[in-house]
Design a protein around this motif. Sequence first.
Motif, PDB file in Angstrom:
ATOM      1  N   VAL A   1       0.846  -1.194   0.000  1.00  0.00           N
ATOM      2  CA  VAL A   1       0.000   0.000   0.000  1.00  0.00           C
ATOM      3  C   VAL A   1       0.883   1.246   0.000  1.00  0.00           C
ATOM      4  O   VAL A   1       0.748   2.122  -0.857  1.00  0.00           O
ATOM      5  CB  VAL A   1      -0.931   0.009   1.228  1.00  0.00           C
ATOM      6  CG1 VAL A   1      -1.731   1.310   1.275  1.00  0.00           C
ATOM      7  CG2 VAL A   1      -1.857  -1.198   1.217  1.00  0.00           C
ATOM      8  N   ALA A   2       1.787   1.310   0.966  1.00  0.00           N
ATOM      9  CA  ALA A   2       2.668   2.477   1.089  1.00  0.00           C
ATOM     10  C   ALA A   2       3.891   2.070   1.884  1.00  0.00           C
ATOM     11  O   ALA A   2       3.777   1.255   2.800  1.00  0.00           O
ATOM     12  CB  ALA A   2       1.940   3.624   1.777  1.00  0.00           C
ATOM     13  N   ARG A   3       5.024   2.655   1.540  1.00  0.00           N
ATOM     14  CA  ARG A   3       6.233   2.305   2.259  1.00  0.00           C
ATOM     15  C   ARG A   3       7.266   3.410   2.171  1.00  0.00           C
ATOM     16  O   ARG A   3       7.164   4.309   1.327  1.00  0.00           O
ATOM     17  CB  ARG A   3       6.825   1.009   1.720  1.00  0.00           C
ATOM     18  CG  ARG A   3       7.426   1.129   0.337  1.00  0.00           C
ATOM     19  CD  ARG A   3       7.951  -0.213  -0.167  1.00  0.00           C
ATOM     20  NE  ARG A   3       8.974  -0.774   0.712  1.00  0.00           N
ATOM     21  CZ  ARG A   3      10.259  -0.492   0.642  1.00  0.00           C
ATOM     22  NH1 ARG A   3      10.689   0.379  -0.259  1.00  0.00           N
ATOM     23  NH2 ARG A   3      11.118  -1.061   1.464  1.00  0.00           N
ATOM     24  N   TYR A   4       8.259   3.350   3.054  1.00  0.00           N
ATOM     25  CA  TYR A   4       9.422   4.216   3.002  1.00  0.00           C
ATOM     26  C   TYR A   4      10.558   3.438   2.349  1.00  0.00           C
ATOM     27  O   TYR A   4      10.779   2.268   2.664  1.00  0.00           O
ATOM     28  CB  TYR A   4       9.858   4.627   4.404  1.00  0.00           C
ATOM     29  CG  TYR A   4       8.939   5.601   5.089  1.00  0.00           C
ATOM     30  CD1 TYR A   4       7.916   5.160   5.924  1.00  0.00           C
ATOM     31  CD2 TYR A   4       9.098   6.982   4.919  1.00  0.00           C
ATOM     32  CE1 TYR A   4       7.083   6.051   6.556  1.00  0.00           C
ATOM     33  CE2 TYR A   4       8.263   7.875   5.547  1.00  0.00           C
ATOM     34  CZ  TYR A   4       7.253   7.410   6.364  1.00  0.00           C
ATOM     35  OH  TYR A   4       6.424   8.296   6.995  1.00  0.00           O
ATOM     36  N   ASP A   5      11.287   4.099   1.467  1.00  0.00           N
ATOM     37  CA  ASP A   5      12.496   3.452   0.951  1.00  0.00           C
ATOM     38  C   ASP A   5      13.648   3.758   1.898  1.00  0.00           C
ATOM     39  O   ASP A   5      13.482   4.436   2.912  1.00  0.00           O
ATOM     40  CB  ASP A   5      12.776   3.877  -0.488  1.00  0.00           C
ATOM     41  CG  ASP A   5      13.155   5.347  -0.625  1.00  0.00           C
ATOM     42  OD1 ASP A   5      13.121   5.850  -1.750  1.00  0.00           O
ATOM     43  OD2 ASP A   5      13.489   5.991   0.398  1.00  0.00           O
TER      44      ASP A   5
ATOM     45  N   ALA B   1       1.177   2.636  -3.713  1.00  0.00           N
ATOM     46  CA  ALA B   1       0.541   1.913  -4.804  1.00  0.00           C
ATOM     47  C   ALA B   1      -0.277   2.908  -5.623  1.00  0.00           C
ATOM     48  O   ALA B   1      -0.843   3.859  -5.066  1.00  0.00           O
ATOM     49  CB  ALA B   1      -0.369   0.820  -4.250  1.00  0.00           C
ATOM     50  N   ASP B   2      -0.318   2.704  -6.930  1.00  0.00           N
ATOM     51  CA  ASP B   2      -1.059   3.630  -7.791  1.00  0.00           C
ATOM     52  C   ASP B   2      -2.515   3.769  -7.350  1.00  0.00           C
ATOM     53  O   ASP B   2      -3.102   4.842  -7.457  1.00  0.00           O
ATOM     54  CB  ASP B   2      -1.004   3.156  -9.248  1.00  0.00           C
ATOM     55  CG  ASP B   2       0.364   3.341  -9.859  1.00  0.00           C
ATOM     56  OD1 ASP B   2       0.642   2.689 -10.890  1.00  0.00           O
ATOM     57  OD2 ASP B   2       1.170   4.125  -9.317  1.00  0.00           O
ATOM     58  N   SER B   3      -3.067   2.701  -6.828  1.00  0.00           N
ATOM     59  CA  SER B   3      -4.481   2.698  -6.468  1.00  0.00           C
ATOM     60  C   SER B   3      -4.809   3.578  -5.265  1.00  0.00           C
ATOM     61  O   SER B   3      -5.973   3.910  -5.042  1.00  0.00           O
ATOM     62  CB  SER B   3      -4.951   1.267  -6.189  1.00  0.00           C
ATOM     63  OG  SER B   3      -4.195   0.699  -5.137  1.00  0.00           O
ATOM     64  N   VAL B   4      -3.785   3.972  -4.503  1.00  0.00           N
ATOM     65  CA  VAL B   4      -4.044   4.781  -3.297  1.00  0.00           C
ATOM     66  C   VAL B   4      -3.397   6.156  -3.353  1.00  0.00           C
ATOM     67  O   VAL B   4      -3.589   6.956  -2.434  1.00  0.00           O
ATOM     68  CB  VAL B   4      -3.595   4.049  -2.023  1.00  0.00           C
ATOM     69  CG1 VAL B   4      -4.214   2.657  -1.957  1.00  0.00           C
ATOM     70  CG2 VAL B   4      -2.083   3.980  -1.919  1.00  0.00           C
ATOM     71  N   LYS B   5      -2.645   6.432  -4.394  1.00  0.00           N
ATOM     72  CA  LYS B   5      -1.971   7.732  -4.495  1.00  0.00           C
ATOM     73  C   LYS B   5      -2.971   8.868  -4.436  1.00  0.00           C
ATOM     74  O   LYS B   5      -4.016   8.834  -5.076  1.00  0.00           O
ATOM     75  CB  LYS B   5      -1.186   7.804  -5.804  1.00  0.00           C
ATOM     76  CG  LYS B   5       0.142   7.093  -5.777  1.00  0.00           C
ATOM     77  CD  LYS B   5       0.881   7.233  -7.104  1.00  0.00           C
ATOM     78  CE  LYS B   5       2.193   6.479  -7.073  1.00  0.00           C
ATOM     79  NZ  LYS B   5       2.886   6.531  -8.377  1.00  0.00           N
ATOM     80  N   GLY B   6      -2.640   9.863  -3.637  1.00  0.00           N
ATOM     81  CA  GLY B   6      -3.513  11.013  -3.491  1.00  0.00           C
ATOM     82  C   GLY B   6      -4.606  10.828  -2.456  1.00  0.00           C
ATOM     83  O   GLY B   6      -5.307  11.789  -2.108  1.00  0.00           O
ATOM     84  N   ARG B   7      -4.779   9.609  -1.980  1.00  0.00           N
ATOM     85  CA  ARG B   7      -5.831   9.332  -0.978  1.00  0.00           C
ATOM     86  C   ARG B   7      -5.251   8.893   0.360  1.00  0.00           C
ATOM     87  O   ARG B   7      -5.802   9.205   1.409  1.00  0.00           O
ATOM     88  CB  ARG B   7      -6.784   8.239  -1.489  1.00  0.00           C
ATOM     89  CG  ARG B   7      -7.496   8.598  -2.787  1.00  0.00           C
ATOM     90  CD  ARG B   7      -8.569   7.562  -3.133  1.00  0.00           C
ATOM     91  NE  ARG B   7      -8.020   6.237  -3.372  1.00  0.00           N
ATOM     92  CZ  ARG B   7      -8.366   5.149  -2.693  1.00  0.00           C
ATOM     93  NH1 ARG B   7      -9.254   5.225  -1.714  1.00  0.00           N
ATOM     94  NH2 ARG B   7      -7.824   3.968  -2.996  1.00  0.00           N
TER      95      ARG B   7
ATOM     96  N   SER C   1     -11.036   9.274   1.383  1.00  0.00           N
ATOM     97  CA  SER C   1     -11.791   8.942   0.166  1.00  0.00           C
ATOM     98  C   SER C   1     -11.803   7.439  -0.071  1.00  0.00           C
ATOM     99  O   SER C   1     -11.513   6.962  -1.176  1.00  0.00           O
ATOM    100  CB  SER C   1     -11.186   9.672  -1.047  1.00  0.00           C
ATOM    101  OG  SER C   1     -11.179  11.060  -0.849  1.00  0.00           O
ATOM    102  N   LEU C   2     -12.124   6.713   0.958  1.00  0.00           N
ATOM    103  CA  LEU C   2     -12.080   5.257   0.876  1.00  0.00           C
ATOM    104  C   LEU C   2     -13.088   4.721  -0.124  1.00  0.00           C
ATOM    105  O   LEU C   2     -14.186   5.267  -0.296  1.00  0.00           O
ATOM    106  CB  LEU C   2     -12.312   4.647   2.252  1.00  0.00           C
ATOM    107  CG  LEU C   2     -11.090   4.697   3.179  1.00  0.00           C
ATOM    108  CD1 LEU C   2     -11.489   4.522   4.625  1.00  0.00           C
ATOM    109  CD2 LEU C   2     -10.073   3.645   2.759  1.00  0.00           C
ATOM    110  N   LYS C   3     -12.700   3.635  -0.775  1.00  0.00           N
ATOM    111  CA  LYS C   3     -13.518   2.973  -1.784  1.00  0.00           C
ATOM    112  C   LYS C   3     -13.766   1.527  -1.364  1.00  0.00           C
ATOM    113  O   LYS C   3     -12.965   0.949  -0.620  1.00  0.00           O
ATOM    114  CB  LYS C   3     -12.798   2.981  -3.132  1.00  0.00           C
ATOM    115  CG  LYS C   3     -12.398   4.356  -3.630  1.00  0.00           C
ATOM    116  CD  LYS C   3     -11.592   4.252  -4.916  1.00  0.00           C
ATOM    117  CE  LYS C   3     -11.172   5.622  -5.422  1.00  0.00           C
ATOM    118  NZ  LYS C   3     -10.381   5.532  -6.680  1.00  0.00           N
TER     119      LYS C   3
END
Length: 120
Positions: free
Chosen positions: A47-51, A59-65, A83-85
């Motif tokens: 979903v999301a991580r720190y490098d 992930a593209d599906s959650v960017k901006g949200r 803005s959950l889906k």
Amino acid sequence: VQLQASGGGLVQAGGSLRLSCAASGSIFSFNGVGWYRQAPGKERELVARYDNGGTTNYADSVKGRFTISRDNGKNTMYLQMNSLKPEDTADYYCNALVKLSSREPWLSWWGQGTLVTVSS
């Protein structure tokens, strides 16, 4: 000593949730790494991580949200989800690197899942 994920629940589409991931017990050092999710019948996905440089990746599906954040001094990491889906419905897992003492190596820990259900 464990990593505990919390904050999941049932929310309507368009709503928000904030997940927390906290390490408890005697810990020398904490470094939050990322959040992953697994929907029923699907594989676990990022979903999301720190490098390694501290830059965030989504992930593209959650960017901006979704927004990942961490407070390593408090042994805690967060995932703000807006803005959950319905397709965000899944068990969400956190991953962190933990040192139990200065002489021990970094260990990769996983929290237990916290269920997020988004109704349409």
